[in-house]
Design a protein around this motif. Sequence first.
Motif, PDB file in Angstrom:
ATOM      1  N   THR A 250      24.692 -21.574  24.830  1.00  8.29           N
ATOM      2  CA  THR A 250      23.919 -21.843  26.043  1.00  8.29           C
ATOM      3  C   THR A 250      24.332 -23.192  26.611  1.00  8.29           C
ATOM      4  O   THR A 250      24.260 -24.218  25.921  1.00  8.29           O
TER       5      THR A 250
ATOM      6  N   ARG B 136      28.592 -24.530  32.648  1.00  9.35           N
ATOM      7  CA  ARG B 136      28.893 -23.147  32.266  1.00  9.35           C
ATOM      8  C   ARG B 136      29.339 -23.091  30.811  1.00  9.35           C
ATOM      9  O   ARG B 136      29.748 -24.084  30.241  1.00  9.35           O
TER      10      ARG B 136
ATOM     11  N   ARG C 143      28.457 -10.393  25.519  1.00  7.42           N
ATOM     12  CA  ARG C 143      27.572 -10.211  26.670  1.00  7.42           C
ATOM     13  C   ARG C 143      27.357 -11.575  27.305  1.00  7.42           C
ATOM     14  O   ARG C 143      26.979 -12.526  26.630  1.00  7.42           O
ATOM     15  N   GLN C 144      27.629 -11.659  28.598  1.00  7.11           N
ATOM     16  CA  GLN C 144      27.396 -12.915  29.323  1.00  7.11           C
ATOM     17  C   GLN C 144      26.363 -12.622  30.397  1.00  7.11           C
ATOM     18  O   GLN C 144      26.669 -12.103  31.467  1.00  7.11           O
ATOM     19  N   ALA C 145      25.101 -12.962  30.095  1.00 12.32           N
ATOM     20  CA  ALA C 145      23.978 -12.689  30.990  1.00 12.32           C
ATOM     21  C   ALA C 145      24.034 -13.542  32.248  1.00 12.32           C
ATOM     22  O   ALA C 145      23.565 -13.138  33.304  1.00 12.32           O
ATOM     23  N   SER C 146      24.602 -14.738  32.112  1.00 11.45           N
ATOM     24  CA  SER C 146      24.741 -15.653  33.248  1.00 11.45           C
ATOM     25  C   SER C 146      25.879 -16.614  32.917  1.00 11.45           C
ATOM     26  O   SER C 146      26.412 -16.588  31.807  1.00 11.45           O
ATOM     27  N   ALA C 147      26.220 -17.466  33.859  1.00 10.85           N
ATOM     28  CA  ALA C 147      27.283 -18.448  33.611  1.00 10.85           C
ATOM     29  C   ALA C 147      26.884 -19.438  32.518  1.00 10.85           C
ATOM     30  O   ALA C 147      27.731 -20.072  31.910  1.00 10.85           O
ATOM     31  N   GLN C 148      25.582 -19.553  32.250  1.00  2.39           N
ATOM     32  CA  GLN C 148      25.084 -20.510  31.272  1.00  2.39           C
ATOM     33  C   GLN C 148      24.777 -19.906  29.906  1.00  2.39           C
ATOM     34  O   GLN C 148      24.447 -20.641  28.986  1.00  2.39           O
ATOM     35  N   ALA C 149      24.855 -18.574  29.759  1.00  3.60           N
ATOM     36  CA  ALA C 149      24.458 -17.943  28.497  1.00  3.60           C
ATOM     37  C   ALA C 149      25.451 -16.872  28.077  1.00  3.60           C
ATOM     38  O   ALA C 149      25.775 -15.968  28.845  1.00  3.60           O
TER      39      ALA C 149
ATOM     40  N   THR D 158      25.156 -17.285  19.770  1.00  3.50           N
ATOM     41  CA  THR D 158      24.641 -17.508  21.119  1.00  3.50           C
ATOM     42  C   THR D 158      25.036 -18.904  21.566  1.00  3.50           C
ATOM     43  O   THR D 158      24.801 -19.877  20.851  1.00  3.50           O
TER      44      THR D 158
ATOM     45  N   CYS E  77      32.111 -20.655  28.628  1.00  5.46           N
ATOM     46  CA  CYS E  77      33.171 -19.657  28.774  1.00  5.46           C
ATOM     47  C   CYS E  77      33.690 -19.259  27.402  1.00  5.46           C
ATOM     48  O   CYS E  77      33.909 -20.115  26.548  1.00  5.46           O
TER      49      CYS E  77
END
Length: 103
Positions: free
Chosen positions: A89, A49, A66-72, A87, A51
């Motif tokens: 990732t 992840r 903006r957190q599109a997913s736990a990985q991005a 960004t 954070c």
Amino acid sequence: RAPRTPTARPTPRPAETGGSDAGCAEAGSGVHTVPSQGGKTTVRFGGGRVCLISAVPNRGFTVSTRQASAQALTVTFSGGRQRSEVTATAGSPDQVSVRETSF
């Protein structure tokens, strides 16, 4: 007349947009601070992840996240005719990139 007791005052802090890093395990590439023209972003990678720790805009800039997913995660600093986009990732390897644009 009783002597005056000094009153504690909170120390001013820069504006921060902080997220909880409770889901980021200690394993991973750790904490990274990335400067950009618009401000400074600090993220933690761990457990697959990313954070947000803090996003502190420079004078004249605002910040959005903006957190599109736990990985991005994307942090955008905007001010005047300048935009800085950070960004982060999580992956193999973990990556952080900065894109500066003027309009």
